[in-house]
Scaffold this motif. Structure first.
Motif, short mmCIF file in Angstrom:
data_model
loop_
_atom_site.label_atom_id
_atom_site.label_comp_id
_atom_site.label_asym_id
_atom_site.label_seq_id
_atom_site.Cartn_x
_atom_site.Cartn_y
_atom_site.Cartn_z
N TYR A 1 -3.23 5.37 13.84
CA TYR A 1 -2.77 5.38 12.49
C TYR A 1 -1.79 4.84 11.77
O TYR A 1 -0.43 5.11 12.18
N MET A 2 -2.14 4.31 11.01
CA MET A 2 -1.44 3.94 10.38
C MET A 2 -0.94 3.31 9.02
O MET A 2 -2.68 3.26 8.29
N VAL A 3 -0.42 3.51 8.06
CA VAL A 3 -0.10 3.44 6.38
C VAL A 3 -0.35 1.98 6.41
O VAL A 3 0.99 1.63 5.93
N PHE A 4 -1.35 1.44 5.50
CA PHE A 4 -0.55 0.40 4.90
C PHE A 4 1.07 0.72 3.76
O PHE A 4 0.92 0.76 2.58
N PRO A 5 2.06 -0.64 3.85
CA PRO A 5 3.12 -0.77 3.20
C PRO A 5 2.72 -1.48 1.84
O PRO A 5 1.84 -2.51 1.94
N ARG A 6 3.26 -0.91 0.67
CA ARG A 6 2.51 -1.28 -0.54
C ARG A 6 3.18 -2.20 -0.87
O ARG A 6 4.98 -2.30 -0.07
N LEU A 7 3.10 -3.22 -1.49
CA LEU A 7 4.06 -4.31 -2.15
C LEU A 7 3.95 -5.59 -0.65
O LEU A 7 4.09 -6.11 -1.06
N PHE A 8 3.97 -4.71 0.58
CA PHE A 8 4.14 -6.21 1.47
C PHE A 8 2.10 -5.47 1.88
O PHE A 8 2.39 -7.23 2.95
N THR A 9 1.52 -5.50 0.41
CA THR A 9 0.37 -5.70 1.56
C THR A 9 -0.78 -5.60 0.10
O THR A 9 -0.49 -4.93 -0.82
N CYS A 10 -1.95 -6.32 0.11
CA CYS A 10 -2.72 -6.35 -0.76
C CYS A 10 -4.61 -6.74 -0.48
O CYS A 10 -4.39 -6.57 0.80
N PRO A 11 -5.40 -6.52 -1.30
CA PRO A 11 -6.59 -6.19 -0.74
C PRO A 11 -6.65 -8.37 -0.58
O PRO A 11 -5.82 -8.95 -1.12
N THR A 12 -7.16 -8.52 0.65
CA THR A 12 -7.66 -9.88 1.00
C THR A 12 -7.88 -10.72 0.02
O THR A 12 -8.69 -10.41 -0.77
N THR A 13 -7.03 -11.27 -0.25
CA THR A 13 -7.36 -12.38 -1.14
C THR A 13 -7.59 -14.67 -1.26
O THR A 13 -7.27 -14.39 -0.56
N GLU A 14 -8.41 -14.71 -1.98
CA GLU A 14 -8.90 -16.11 -2.38
C GLU A 14 -9.19 -16.68 -2.73
O GLU A 14 -9.38 -16.82 -3.99
N ALA A 15 -7.56 -17.93 -3.39
CA ALA A 15 -7.59 -18.08 -4.77
C ALA A 15 -7.79 -19.94 -4.31
O ALA A 15 -7.88 -19.98 -2.84
N ARG A 16 -7.75 -21.29 -5.59
CA ARG A 16 -7.70 -22.45 -5.07
C ARG A 16 -7.15 -22.65 -4.22
O ARG A 16 -7.13 -23.68 -3.45
N THR A 17 -5.42 -22.52 -4.57
CA THR A 17 -4.26 -22.75 -3.97
C THR A 17 -3.72 -21.80 -2.78
O THR A 17 -2.51 -22.59 -2.16
N PHE A 18 -4.45 -20.75 -2.86
CA PHE A 18 -3.85 -20.23 -1.29
C PHE A 18 -4.96 -18.62 -1.60
O PHE A 18 -5.83 -18.82 -1.83
N LYS A 19 -4.02 -18.12 -0.01
CA LYS A 19 -5.21 -17.16 0.68
C LYS A 19 -4.80 -16.46 1.14
O LYS A 19 -3.50 -16.80 2.31
N ILE A 20 -4.47 -14.73 1.65
CA ILE A 20 -4.28 -14.01 1.82
C ILE A 20 -4.85 -13.65 2.70
O ILE A 20 -5.86 -12.53 1.88
N GLU A 21 -4.24 -13.13 4.34
CA GLU A 21 -5.78 -12.77 5.31
C GLU A 21 -4.75 -11.97 5.77
O GLU A 21 -3.50 -11.42 5.84
N PHE A 22 -5.85 -10.43 6.38
CA PHE A 22 -4.59 -9.34 7.58
C PHE A 22 -4.73 -9.89 8.17
O PHE A 22 -6.53 -9.97 8.80
N GLU A 23 -4.83 -8.98 9.64
CA GLU A 23 -5.25 -8.72 10.82
C GLU A 23 -4.20 -7.32 11.49
O GLU A 23 -3.35 -7.27 10.98
N VAL A 24 -4.79 -7.13 13.22
CA VAL A 24 -4.24 -5.86 13.49
C VAL A 24 -4.52 -6.78 14.56
O VAL A 24 -5.12 -6.78 15.53
N ASN A 25 -2.89 -6.20 15.68
CA ASN A 25 -3.08 -6.42 16.65
C ASN A 25 -2.75 -5.33 17.63
O ASN A 25 -2.04 -4.21 17.35
N VAL A 26 -3.48 -4.81 19.43
CA VAL A 26 -2.89 -4.15 19.34
C VAL A 26 -2.51 -4.86 21.09
O VAL A 26 -2.86 -5.23 21.06
#
Length: 306
Positions: free
Chosen positions: A248-273
């Protein structure tokens, strides 16, 4: 004397196309002479290259500038005098991007930062210092379609580990579990379950690590960096075998956002066990996830822990 900005919404959360309104509060003791009061709404994306990549992208690093995505300014009052006391000046802006730009969700990362501010300036005549006040407000994206996907089952053994040398030195173990959905709603908890089915050595702890993967660059190339957002301990000590452990994990707002892809940047997320073993061994299984913003309440209805 002071200048303050107060928004009509206490949580300061807005979506694209909505009206950002409130009042500018000017508090002064005695009359105050000024050259005008202006208010601006600013939104920008700031990119930063990791020190490990500066040598590879010197041209990009030296010319990196914030990407302006929102800019609107208005004069609230002409120059003159303000009488003694507290004065409120109403304002409103429509949250729309500049031509050719997109309003992204607020995000505070390490190498990518997306922020929105209101900036009020009370200009003073001659050598007097201007009064300024800056206030950040939060932008959340437009509600999208309900994400598709489903339960993801996984099994972790020494043979399934990637980028691991000398597998024969890793004690035999078998860990099974499931994730409710690798496509995750940012406002809903990340759910799953994990079971230690077999382990020849004692388990010291099991942790769930949320990682941001930020990519910045230009036509000359891109630099990709992964950094940890948060680490949650699922279990401590040698866990009983065949005992289901909830994730059970809550996404910390401000430090996460929807996965985003733009021309000069991209933001993705992963989970490690991450499984820490008593003999000093540590194994990790990586799960790429897609974060979305969808407020439909029934999305997680069929994905609760059982």
């Amino acid at each position: 004397m002071s200048v303050d900005i107060k928004l009509s919404r206490v949580d300061r959360i807005y979506r694209p196309g909505e009206i950002v309104d409130g009042v500018v509060v000017v508090n002064t003791k005695g009359s105050l002479t000024h050259s005008g009061i202006s208010l601006s709404m600013l939104g920008d994306v700031q990119l930063q290259i990791s020190s490990k990549s500066q040598g590879l992208f010197d041209a990009f690093y030296n010319s990196i500038k914030p990407l302006q995505i929102v800019y609107t300014t208005v004069d609230l009052a002409r120059g003159g005098k303000i009488a003694d006391g507290t004065h409120e000046i109403p304002f409103e802006f429509k949250l729309v991007p500049l031509q050719g730009q997109t309003v992204y969700e607020t995000y505070h990362g390490v190498f990518v930062n997306i922020s929105y501010h209101l900036k009020c300036t009370l200009a003073r005549p001659l050598l007097a210092k201007d009064l300024e006040r800056k206030l950040e407000f939060i932008v959340e994206g437009e509600v999208g379609k309900s994400p598709e996907g489903g339960r993801l089952d996984f099994v972790i053994t020494p043979q399934t580990l990637q980028n691991t040398r000398k597998i024969e030195k890793i004690p035999p173990f078998r860990i099974a579990g499931w994730l409710a959905n690798p496509i995750c709603h940012i406002h809903k908890p990340f759910l799953g379950e994990l079971t230690i089915q077999q382990a020849s050595c004692n388990i010291r702890s099991i942790e769930l690590q949320l990682v941001r993967v930020e990519t910045c660059g230009c036509s000359d190339g891109f630099a990709k960096e992964a950094t940890e957002i948060q680490n949650i301990q699922i279990a401590d000590g040698d866990i009983c075998r065949d005992l289901p452990l909830p994730i059970y994990m809550v996404f910390p707002r401000l430090f996460t956002c929807p996965t985003t892809e733009a021309r000069t940047f991209k933001i993705e997320f992963e989970v490690n066990v991450v499984i820490m073993m008593a003999e000093g061994h540590s194994v990790s299984q990586n799960f790429p996830i897609t974060v979305v913003d969808d407020t439909r309440p029934d999305f997680w209805g069929d994905c609760q822990l059982q």
